[in-house]
Structure formats: structure tokens, C-alpha cells
Write a protein that holds these residues in place. Sequence first.
Motif, mmCIF file in Angstrom:
data_model
loop_
_atom_site.group_PDB
_atom_site.id
_atom_site.type_symbol
_atom_site.label_atom_id
_atom_site.label_comp_id
_atom_site.label_asym_id
_atom_site.label_seq_id
_atom_site.Cartn_x
_atom_site.Cartn_y
_atom_site.Cartn_z
ATOM 1 N N THR A 104 45.257 38.503 53.055
ATOM 2 C CA THR A 104 44.695 37.968 51.813
ATOM 3 C C THR A 104 43.179 38.138 51.766
ATOM 4 O O THR A 104 42.613 38.511 50.731
ATOM 5 C CB THR A 104 45.051 36.480 51.666
ATOM 6 O OG1 THR A 104 44.657 35.780 52.858
ATOM 7 C CG2 THR A 104 46.542 36.298 51.458
ATOM 8 N N ARG A 105 42.515 37.883 52.878
ATOM 9 C CA ARG A 105 41.057 38.041 52.915
ATOM 10 C C ARG A 105 40.675 39.520 52.861
ATOM 11 O O ARG A 105 39.680 39.897 52.241
ATOM 12 C CB ARG A 105 40.483 37.369 54.162
ATOM 13 C CG ARG A 105 40.611 35.851 54.125
ATOM 14 C CD ARG A 105 40.111 35.198 55.407
ATOM 15 N NE ARG A 105 38.673 35.328 55.555
ATOM 16 C CZ ARG A 105 37.789 34.539 54.945
ATOM 17 N NH1 ARG A 105 38.198 33.583 54.121
ATOM 18 N NH2 ARG A 105 36.495 34.697 55.143
ATOM 19 N N ALA A 106 41.468 40.365 53.504
ATOM 20 C CA ALA A 106 41.203 41.806 53.456
ATOM 21 C C ALA A 106 41.343 42.329 52.029
ATOM 22 O O ALA A 106 40.581 43.201 51.597
ATOM 23 C CB ALA A 106 42.154 42.541 54.392
ATOM 24 N N LEU A 107 42.308 41.790 51.284
ATOM 25 C CA LEU A 107 42.485 42.190 49.889
ATOM 26 C C LEU A 107 41.280 41.771 49.050
ATOM 27 O O LEU A 107 40.792 42.541 48.213
ATOM 28 C CB LEU A 107 43.762 41.567 49.328
ATOM 29 C CG LEU A 107 44.134 41.930 47.891
ATOM 30 C CD1 LEU A 107 44.404 43.428 47.757
ATOM 31 C CD2 LEU A 107 45.356 41.135 47.434
ATOM 32 N N SER A 108 40.780 40.574 49.274
ATOM 33 C CA SER A 108 39.598 40.101 48.551
ATOM 34 C C SER A 108 38.380 40.968 48.866
ATOM 35 O O SER A 108 37.565 41.263 47.983
ATOM 36 C CB SER A 108 39.307 38.641 48.912
ATOM 37 O OG SER A 108 40.362 37.795 48.506
ATOM 38 N N LEU A 109 38.253 41.395 50.110
ATOM 39 C CA LEU A 109 37.138 42.257 50.500
ATOM 40 C C LEU A 109 37.254 43.637 49.862
ATOM 41 O O LEU A 109 36.250 44.251 49.494
ATOM 42 C CB LEU A 109 37.080 42.375 52.022
ATOM 43 C CG LEU A 109 36.583 41.122 52.759
ATOM 44 C CD1 LEU A 109 36.787 41.276 54.259
ATOM 45 C CD2 LEU A 109 35.119 40.856 52.455
ATOM 46 N N ALA A 110 38.482 44.133 49.712
ATOM 47 C CA ALA A 110 38.685 45.421 49.042
ATOM 48 C C ALA A 110 38.247 45.331 47.582
ATOM 49 O O ALA A 110 37.624 46.260 47.051
ATOM 50 C CB ALA A 110 40.153 45.836 49.139
ATOM 51 N N LEU A 111 38.566 44.213 46.930
ATOM 52 C CA LEU A 111 38.122 44.011 45.545
ATOM 53 C C LEU A 111 36.600 43.992 45.479
ATOM 54 O O LEU A 111 35.998 44.624 44.596
ATOM 55 C CB LEU A 111 38.693 42.707 44.992
ATOM 56 C CG LEU A 111 38.153 42.268 43.624
ATOM 57 C CD1 LEU A 111 38.442 43.312 42.553
ATOM 58 C CD2 LEU A 111 38.734 40.909 43.224
#
Length: 260
Positions: A104-111
Amino acid sequence: MNDVSFLGTFRVGTGSNARCAGSGVAGRETIAYLFQNPNHMFDREVITQRFWSDEDRENSKPALNNVASRLRRALEKSKIKSVVLRADKWSIGIYLEDEELTDTRALSLALRQLQLGEGDPQELYRRIQDLYRGEFLPGHSNCWTMIERERMLSIYVRAMLLVTERLFREKAYNEATDCCRAILAHDPLRESVHRRLMLLQVLRGEGGKMCQHYSNFKNTLRAECCAAPTWRTQSLFAVLSKEPSRSQLESIVNGEISVD
């Protein structure tokens, strides 16, 4: 692969302890809550009130101790050193050193990376698809979980829309088409994505498929929402049906991808 996953599954580390078996539904939601809100100590009473029902409240304190024990065992067995579980008689919390420990945090960082205009869009597309393997904590229905599920879906869609925009600008129409279809697999009624897909189909010389797609979308809206496509979508269909020139299409693209 991230050490901790909540998208489409529940996993803390690897091996037989990764699912924290025996924690129960409330326990898994508690673990996810702590990881989603790291570097903070939470009052145990607040946690039990949030995730244990009134009927189970009497047993919630020993149940939370059990959750902490199983989570600590999963972290130790998987040798995840970048996360620390802190717990005392009154409070409990997760402390992280690695920002990309969870999917979930990796997805937020990708955004965030996409918002800054960084990275290769096709690589980011593959990364986002690898991260978002399904809804947040599938099968769980706590109020916080459902809100977080919608938030993570929103992050996924926003990231994918930014990828699509960059692929459009690079004229990578096949990849942009895949991106639109991936969004619709998780958010099938997002009308702006249907418009982009219609544009892509015409850009790829698939006018017949565009007409069929619009018809299918219109029928779906009528059946599921008792609604019709917006004026913007109807207008786009009318223009695309007249086989516009390449320069006209590029002008339409510039107008469409600037608006979600």
C-alpha cells in the motif's frame, strides 16, 4: 515483492506464519490498521473499540495480546528488520524504517513519483499492476477497512490515469489501451476511462470496436444505474463516429487527457 501485503491478500512476511493464523478478522484488520498508520502508538482501548464488536469486547484485551504475539512471530520468522512492533500495557504501534515495506505504501509512492513527472511510464505501469492485485483486505467489512479500501482504489486509479496520460503523449497507444482496460477491471463505471478507451480504439483504426464499446457501456449504465452516458461522452462518440482526421483526433486527445 513487498514484505507486507494487504492488496488482494493478507500477508506479513513469508512462510507458515505470514497470515498470522488465529488472529481472527478483527486481528487482521488491527494489523493492517497499524501498518497503514505507522510510527504512532495507539491506545489499546481505542483499537479494541474500533475492531472488536460489542459481543466480543469482553475478550478483546486477551485477543489483542494474541494478535501482537502472532504478529511479532511473523516478523521474527521472516526476519523483517525494518519494522518494529512496540507494545506495552496501555498502547501498541508499528514503527517502519522502509517506506516501501508494504504494497500500500509502495503504491502511494508510485503515485507521488508520477505526480512529480518522474520515472518511465511503462515501468511504472508494470510496477503498479504488480502492487495492486486486488482490493484492500478482501472479505473484510469493518467501517475503517471499507473506507481504506476505497482510498487505495482511488490511489490506484489516479496513478493509472497519470500513466495513461503520459502514454498518450508518447503515442504508446497499445500500452495506453492496456492501462485503460486495467483500470476498468477494478472501476468499471469510470466514464472518463471509457472515453479514453474509445479514443484509443479510433487511434488504432478500430472504429467498429469503438462503436461496440460505447453501446456496451451505454447498456451497462442503463441496466446498473438507470442512467445514460454524460453529454461529454455522447458528444465524443458523435465526433468519433464521423471518422475525424488525425489532426482532429490529436486535438481531441489533448482536450480529453487534461480532464479526469
